[in-house]
Design a protein around this motif. Structure first.
Motif, PDB file in Angstrom:
ATOM      1  N   ALA A   1     -38.918  34.545  49.882  1.00 14.86           N
ATOM      2  CA  ALA A   1     -38.341  33.435  50.647  1.00 14.86           C
ATOM      3  C   ALA A   1     -36.826  33.524  50.771  1.00 14.86           C
ATOM      4  CB  ALA A   1     -38.736  32.110  49.999  1.00 14.86           C
ATOM      5  N   ILE A   2     -36.154  34.121  49.783  1.00 18.43           N
ATOM      6  CA  ILE A   2     -34.695  34.206  49.863  1.00 18.43           C
ATOM      7  C   ILE A   2     -34.218  35.531  50.452  1.00 18.43           C
ATOM      8  CG2 ILE A   2     -34.406  32.611  47.924  1.00 18.43           C
ATOM      9  CD1 ILE A   2     -33.555  35.060  46.226  1.00 18.43           C
ATOM     10  N   GLY A   3     -35.151  36.311  51.010  1.00 13.26           N
ATOM     11  CA  GLY A   3     -34.737  37.496  51.740  1.00 13.26           C
ATOM     12  C   GLY A   3     -34.989  38.823  51.062  1.00 13.26           C
ATOM     13  N   LEU A   4     -35.933  38.848  50.093  1.00 13.79           N
ATOM     14  CA  LEU A   4     -36.271  40.091  49.400  1.00 13.79           C
ATOM     15  C   LEU A   4     -37.737  40.418  49.687  1.00 13.79           C
ATOM     16  CD1 LEU A   4     -34.473  39.251  46.044  1.00 13.79           C
ATOM     17  CD2 LEU A   4     -33.800  41.022  47.651  1.00 13.79           C
ATOM     18  N   PRO A   5     -38.017  41.016  50.840  1.00 12.33           N
ATOM     19  CA  PRO A   5     -39.400  41.244  51.261  1.00 12.33           C
ATOM     20  C   PRO A   5     -40.119  42.247  50.371  1.00 12.33           C
ATOM     21  CG  PRO A   5     -37.901  42.429  52.694  1.00 12.33           C
ATOM     22  CD  PRO A   5     -37.044  41.573  51.800  1.00 12.33           C
TER      23      PRO A   5
ATOM     24  N   GLU B   1     -30.673  43.634  39.991  1.00 16.72           N
ATOM     25  CA  GLU B   1     -32.116  43.606  39.804  1.00 16.72           C
ATOM     26  C   GLU B   1     -32.512  42.199  39.372  1.00 16.72           C
ATOM     27  OE1 GLU B   1     -35.633  45.400  36.855  1.00 16.72           O
ATOM     28  OE2 GLU B   1     -33.590  46.192  36.745  1.00 16.72           O
ATOM     29  N   TYR B   2     -33.615  41.702  39.915  1.00 16.66           N
ATOM     30  CA  TYR B   2     -34.153  40.395  39.532  1.00 16.66           C
ATOM     31  C   TYR B   2     -35.489  40.600  38.820  1.00 16.66           C
ATOM     32  CZ  TYR B   2     -30.661  38.978  42.933  1.00 16.66           C
ATOM     33  OH  TYR B   2     -29.483  38.822  43.622  1.00 16.66           O
ATOM     34  N   LEU B   3     -35.681  39.876  37.733  1.00 10.23           N
ATOM     35  CA  LEU B   3     -36.908  39.979  36.944  1.00 10.23           C
ATOM     36  C   LEU B   3     -37.460  38.587  36.709  1.00 10.23           C
ATOM     37  CD1 LEU B   3     -34.462  41.895  35.498  1.00 10.23           C
ATOM     38  CD2 LEU B   3     -36.485  42.885  34.459  1.00 10.23           C
ATOM     39  N   ALA B   4     -38.790  38.469  36.748  1.00  8.49           N
ATOM     40  CA  ALA B   4     -39.453  37.191  36.512  1.00  8.49           C
ATOM     41  C   ALA B   4     -40.312  37.291  35.261  1.00  8.49           C
ATOM     42  CB  ALA B   4     -40.320  36.825  37.712  1.00  8.49           C
ATOM     43  N   SER B   5     -40.307  36.241  34.464  1.00 11.50           N
ATOM     44  CA  SER B   5     -41.132  36.204  33.262  1.00 11.50           C
ATOM     45  C   SER B   5     -41.368  34.748  32.884  1.00 11.50           C
ATOM     46  CB  SER B   5     -40.467  36.963  32.109  1.00 11.50           C
ATOM     47  OG  SER B   5     -39.199  36.421  31.808  1.00 11.50           O
ATOM     48  N   THR B   6     -42.161  34.531  31.854  1.00 14.74           N
ATOM     49  CA  THR B   6     -42.448  33.176  31.400  1.00 14.74           C
ATOM     50  C   THR B   6     -42.446  33.120  29.884  1.00 14.74           C
ATOM     51  OG1 THR B   6     -44.846  33.560  31.391  1.00 14.74           O
ATOM     52  CG2 THR B   6     -43.885  32.680  33.433  1.00 14.74           C
ATOM     53  N   THR B   7     -42.315  31.927  29.378  1.00  9.77           N
ATOM     54  CA  THR B   7     -42.437  31.691  27.943  1.00  9.77           C
ATOM     55  C   THR B   7     -43.010  30.287  27.759  1.00  9.77           C
ATOM     56  OG1 THR B   7     -41.245  31.734  25.840  1.00  9.77           O
ATOM     57  CG2 THR B   7     -40.065  30.805  27.696  1.00  9.77           C
TER      58      THR B   7
ATOM     59  N   ALA C   1     -22.339  35.702  41.520  1.00  6.78           N
ATOM     60  CA  ALA C   1     -23.071  35.634  42.784  1.00  6.78           C
ATOM     61  C   ALA C   1     -24.569  35.809  42.553  1.00  6.78           C
ATOM     62  CB  ALA C   1     -22.542  36.693  43.745  1.00  6.78           C
ATOM     63  N   ALA C   2     -24.934  36.721  41.660  1.00 10.43           N
ATOM     64  CA  ALA C   2     -26.351  36.942  41.363  1.00 10.43           C
ATOM     65  C   ALA C   2     -26.983  35.712  40.734  1.00 10.43           C
ATOM     66  CB  ALA C   2     -26.507  38.146  40.438  1.00 10.43           C
ATOM     67  N   PHE C   3     -26.226  35.006  39.904  1.00  7.68           N
ATOM     68  CA  PHE C   3     -26.753  33.785  39.293  1.00  7.68           C
ATOM     69  C   PHE C   3     -27.064  32.742  40.374  1.00  7.68           C
ATOM     70  CE2 PHE C   3     -26.378  29.552  37.517  1.00  7.68           C
ATOM     71  CZ  PHE C   3     -27.219  29.640  36.413  1.00  7.68           C
ATOM     72  N   LYS C   4     -26.218  32.684  41.384  1.00  5.52           N
ATOM     73  CA  LYS C   4     -26.483  31.745  42.482  1.00  5.52           C
ATOM     74  C   LYS C   4     -27.768  32.115  43.214  1.00  5.52           C
ATOM     75  CE  LYS C   4     -21.568  30.678  43.122  1.00  5.52           C
ATOM     76  NZ  LYS C   4     -20.383  30.791  43.996  1.00  5.52           N
TER      77      LYS C   4
ATOM     78  N   ARG D   1     -30.710  30.693  41.367  1.00  8.78           N
ATOM     79  CA  ARG D   1     -30.932  29.280  41.674  1.00  8.78           C
ATOM     80  C   ARG D   1     -31.579  29.111  43.048  1.00  8.78           C
ATOM     81  NH1 ARG D   1     -25.585  26.172  39.050  1.00  8.78           N
ATOM     82  NH2 ARG D   1     -26.708  25.594  37.117  1.00  8.78           N
ATOM     83  N   GLU D   2     -31.182  29.916  44.015  1.00  7.79           N
ATOM     84  CA  GLU D   2     -31.810  29.849  45.333  1.00  7.79           C
ATOM     85  C   GLU D   2     -33.304  30.146  45.236  1.00  7.79           C
ATOM     86  OE1 GLU D   2     -29.806  32.571  47.901  1.00  7.79           O
ATOM     87  OE2 GLU D   2     -27.944  31.439  47.951  1.00  7.79           O
ATOM     88  N   ALA D   3     -33.646  31.164  44.455  1.00  4.51           N
ATOM     89  CA  ALA D   3     -35.053  31.542  44.327  1.00  4.51           C
ATOM     90  C   ALA D   3     -35.860  30.440  43.647  1.00  4.51           C
ATOM     91  CB  ALA D   3     -35.170  32.847  43.554  1.00  4.51           C
ATOM     92  N   MET D   4     -35.330  29.883  42.581  1.00  2.46           N
ATOM     93  CA  MET D   4     -36.070  28.830  41.877  1.00  2.46           C
ATOM     94  C   MET D   4     -36.238  27.611  42.781  1.00  2.46           C
ATOM     95  SD  MET D   4     -37.588  28.572  38.914  1.00  2.46           S
ATOM     96  CE  MET D   4     -36.792  29.443  37.572  1.00  2.46           C
ATOM     97  N   ALA D   5     -35.235  27.305  43.603  1.00  7.77           N
ATOM     98  CA  ALA D   5     -35.332  26.159  44.505  1.00  7.77           C
ATOM     99  C   ALA D   5     -36.351  26.383  45.616  1.00  7.77           C
ATOM    100  CB  ALA D   5     -33.963  25.865  45.118  1.00  7.77           C
TER     101      ALA D   5
END
Length: 612
Positions: free
Chosen positions: A234-238, A440-446, A501-504, A507-511
């Protein structure tokens, strides 16, 4: 090596209940296993001596042993991770539960598999000292890492080839070595049972025959990751239609891992390369064997002094000594053996064999930081506690015990987020290859203490400009090396500005996935808003991704940073090479495991062919 989570006491029940599943069925034997191990305290002679039984060391040694007329010894300071770290290392789903991955100075120690290294106070990280986990075991960090497998960009390897003056380091030339080391398995959709986690990959990136290392897609998917895939797109990373093993790193992809899909267990250099070759009668393994000094006749390497629990002995090499002790210990061992910056060696009265100022310099490490948010679906840490999880693993090697993450993304930051980056920083970033991602962006859970789910989105600088160093404070190898990671210290300030900038972007991705999230942002929280506050948060929470390299850098002879040539031979001496991540001139973007195996394959072939 990736992110870590805290699992609660209930996981211990599963740890105890599945100890019996980690043993392997013995294959038919043609050699007594006991004869594959060197005897501590007894001097011995082999053709090749490999110092370090890690990711590169084992795979290179096994390839050298394919020449039946040569004998090969592996000198490893640790022992067997399956015994010494149990299911924390064997089962992918329990990787993140290992307490010793904590990065604080007072981390819980696990001396049987980790070197317990702690950095100096990091000026770019608010003077925090960082525990940097490193494998002290057969397999090295391939026994401890997060198992992610992908390759760097074609442009990064082209830059490597240019830096060392050898076109054989271009991606098309390296691809056969990448293919040679691994056996690829497509995703098993029946086990994954997640139709909205469709995997895209390029079959031509792998060899149908392949090598001993298992590379596969996890047999289970954390449900939250499918939502994070939607967010990143959704934020532009197809979705990348070819995946991340064909020389391109852009967009989002489900990536394979070094997991055996048939057993659901970790595939390491020991469980793959060494396991299939232990019956070969010309390979010998020394465990709990600390290399203390490389030995020379004049400037020709002849072997290594070794200590096992205070018992000293010598292992001699008729042909070559190959140093594969890792990004921190390879430069340390060179220095205590007389190879390194003259001023530092003379400070500790070490006779100088080769004055190489680049030894221990050029340390590049990818820093990572995260934000966290409550989410409203079950997460992997919670799924591990479900009664059916153990049954799934025992029945068909599936379920949460068989899986670890699997979703990452890469990009160069979009133009609108570059407006606040200084001209000096932008000019510095332009020196990166055009296809080299910056982030690089990584997703995980806890799981939270109350049992609720927490989603983590993380950003890592995939091509940081900052450099650190490794040096010594003693001529005694038992004194740990002095490590400065150098985070956020580049002259142009590009790394710090990129991080903000990467931190922003996080936040865009989580939103972008409000259906998933619960309540306000947990960490750092909505009160952290301006760039200064964000940077302070980043400095205070950055941890290692465990992707350090470059401390014995490959390069041309006239490059003062260079330690080894394009064939990994150490400058100024004979019959000595360095083959591990310390030998790379820089760390290719992303997870370096595949590059480590590739380099071992390439240099082993070079040695077997007798190339200069």
């Amino acid at each position: 090596m990736g992110m870590f989570i805290d699992l609660k006491a209930l996981v211990v029940v599963f740890l105890l209940s599945i100890q019996t599943v980690v043993s392997d069925i013995d294959p038919p034997r043609t050699r007594l296993r006991s004869t594959a191990f060197g005897i501590p305290g007894q001097d011995a002679v082999y053709d090749y001596v490999v110092i370090g039984g890690g990711t590169a060391g084992i795979s290179l040694a096994v390839r050298l042993a394919q020449n039946a007329s040569s004998t090969v010894a592996i000198i490893e300071a640790g022992a067997f991770y399956e015994v010494d770290n149990g299911n924390y290392s064997v089962l992918p789903g329990l990787y993140a539960a290992s307490p010793f991955y904590a990065t604080t100075e007072d981390f819980p120690r696990q001396p049987l598999v980790d070197w317990s290294l702690v950095t100096t106070a990091q000026t770019g990280a608010l003077n925090r000292k960082i525990h940097y986990a490193q494998g002290k075991t057969l397999s090295g960090s391939s026994a401890l890492n997060a198992m992610a497998y992908h390759r760097g960009t074609a442009g990064s390897y082209a830059q490597w080839a240019k830096m060392v003056g050898d076109d054989s380091y271009s991606f098309p030339s390296l691809l056969p070595y990448f293919r040679k080391s691994c056996r690829f398995s497509p995703p098993d959709d029946a086990k994954r049972q997640t139709p909205n986690a469709t995997v895209e990959f390029d079959p031509s990136a792998f060899d149908a025959a392949g090598g001993p290392l298992e590379v596969s897609y996890s047999n289970w998917v954390d449900p939250a990751l499918t939502w994070f895939e939607r967010a990143l797109v959704a934020i532009g990373l197809p979705i990348n239609a070819k995946g991340f093993n064909s020389g391109s790193l852009n967009g989002t992809s489900w990536i394979p891992s070094t997991i055996n899909p048939s057993t659901g267990k970790r595939s390491s250099s020991k469980s793959s390369f060494l396991q299939q070759s232990i019956e070969v009668d010309n390979i010998f393994v020394y465990t709990q064997a600390q290399a203390t000094k490389i030995l020379f006749n004049s400037t020709t390497a002849t072997g290594v002094d070794v200590s096992t629990r205070g018992v000293s002995y010598t292992v001699t090499a008729r042909k070559e000594v190959i140093l594969s002790a890792g990004v921190f210990h390879s430069p340390q061992l060179l220095m205590v053996s007389g190879i390194g910056p003259r001023s530092k060696l003379e400070e500790y009265s070490i006779p100088v064999l080769s004055d190489l100022p680049g030894v221990g310099q050029n340390l590049q490490d990818q820093p990572i930081f995260s934000l966290s948010q409550g989410i409203n679906i079950p997460v992997q840490a919670k799924s591990l506690q479900a009664p059916e999880a153990l049954d799934q693993f025992l029945r068909n090697a599936s379920g949460p015990f068989s899986s670890l993450n699997g979703l990452i993304a890469f990009e160069k930051l979009p133009p609108r987020l570059r407006d606040n980056i200084s001209h000096a920083a932008l000019n510095a970033l332009r020196r990166l290859p055009i296809d080299e991602p910056e982030v690089e962006y990584l997703a995980s859970t806890t799981v939270a203490p109350d049992g609720s789910g927490i989603g983590l989105l993380s950003a890592a600088l995939s091509a940081p400009l900052s450099r650190g160093s490794v040096t010594i404070s003693s001529c005694d190898i038992a004194v740990p090396p002095v490590i400065d990671l150098g985070w956020y210290t580049d002259v142009a300030g590009a790394d710090a500005q990129l991080a903000v900038a990467a931190f922003k972007r996080l936040r865009e991705a989580m939103a972008a996935i409000p259906e998933l999230t619960i309540g306000p942002e947990l960490s750092p929280g909505p009160s952290v808003e301006d760039d200064g506050e964000i940077l302070t948060y980043i400095r205070n929470t950055t941890i290692p991704l465990y992707h350090a390299g470059g401390t014995c850098a490959m390069g041309r002879r006239n490059d003062t940073r260079a330690v080894v040539n394009a064939q990994a031979r150490v400058y100024g001496v004979e019959n000595l090479r360095v083959v591990d991540m310390s030998a790379v001139p820089f760390v290719p973007s992303g997870h370096p495991q595949s590059t480590t195996y590739m380099l071992a394959e390439k240099i082993a072939e070079n040695i077997l062919r007798g190339s200069p």
